[in-house]
Motif scaffolding. Structure first.
Motif, short mmCIF file in Angstrom:
data_model
loop_
_atom_site.label_atom_id
_atom_site.label_comp_id
_atom_site.label_asym_id
_atom_site.label_seq_id
_atom_site.Cartn_x
_atom_site.Cartn_y
_atom_site.Cartn_z
N GLN A 4 0.84 -1.20 0.00
CA GLN A 4 0.00 0.00 0.00
C GLN A 4 0.88 1.26 0.00
O GLN A 4 0.58 2.23 -0.69
N ARG A 5 1.94 1.23 0.74
CA ARG A 5 2.86 2.37 0.78
C ARG A 5 3.53 2.57 -0.58
O ARG A 5 3.69 3.70 -1.04
N ILE A 6 3.91 1.50 -1.22
CA ILE A 6 4.52 1.57 -2.56
C ILE A 6 3.52 2.17 -3.56
O ILE A 6 3.88 3.00 -4.38
N ARG A 7 2.25 1.76 -3.49
CA ARG A 7 1.21 2.31 -4.38
C ARG A 7 1.06 3.82 -4.17
O ARG A 7 0.95 4.57 -5.13
N ILE A 8 1.05 4.25 -2.94
CA ILE A 8 0.91 5.68 -2.64
C ILE A 8 2.10 6.44 -3.22
O ILE A 8 1.94 7.50 -3.83
#
Length: 180
Positions: A4-8
């Motif tokens: 999720q952090r990578i997507r953001i």
């Protein structure tokens, strides 16, 4: 959590790239040219600069000075532009019957045009009014043309009166110049 952090981060990066591209495109569109065909006077009126160079189809150069004292209709167009194709017969009809104190000047956005297409367009619509080439987009940028066709109308004193974005017809042109 890590995915999720990578997507953001990826979404944020993409937005930053889009923003930077937008800034560069805006900068290119609004970039100052060597001249500005429109001058704002002390009285806050916008006037045409009659020293503005115009390149004819045969690549010879003239200036707006040649048309001083006339109401000028300056039309920016492209042969591939659908609305420009719809507008061309109206411009021809207006030109064929226009008053002596009016001049219609057509400026082709040549930097994205093929010479053969320009000539076909002129022949197809039997256009007889003066046609000029904007070889380096300097006129397009200076007049702040963002859509095609765009028509700029200047009164006989050189004062900007109207900017019409999109096609215009013969009846509308007659009405606008009658008031000048």
């Amino acid at each position: 959590m890590n995915i999720q952090r990578i997507r953001i981060i990826l979404i944020f990066s993409a937005l930053c790239i889009i923003l930077l591209i937008g800034i560069l495109v805006k900068k290119d569109i609004t970039k100052d040219t060597d001249f500005n065909p429109m001058i704002t006077t002390a009285m806050e009126t916008v006037k045409v600069d009659y020293n503005t160079p115009l390149t004819k189809l045969d690549k010879s150069v003239t200036t707006l000075e040649e048309y001083r004292g006339k109401v000028l209709i300056i039309n920016f167009w492209a042969s591939w532009c659908g609305p420009c194709q719809q507008e061309a017969p109206h411009l021809k009809a207006f030109y064929d019957n226009m008053p002596d104190n009016v001049e219609l000047l057509a400026i082709n956005i040549t930097s994205s045009e093929i010479r053969k297409n320009i000539e076909k367009f002129i022949d197809l619509y039997d256009l007889k009014f003066p046609i000029f080439l904007d070889l380096d987009k300097s006129l397009e940028k200076s007049f702040k043309v963002l859509t095609y066709p765009t028509t700029i109308i200047v009164d006989a004193n050189g004062i900007l009166k109207y900017t019409i974005k999109g096609p215009i017809n013969e009846k509308q042109l007659k009405k606008l110049v009658t008031n000048l």
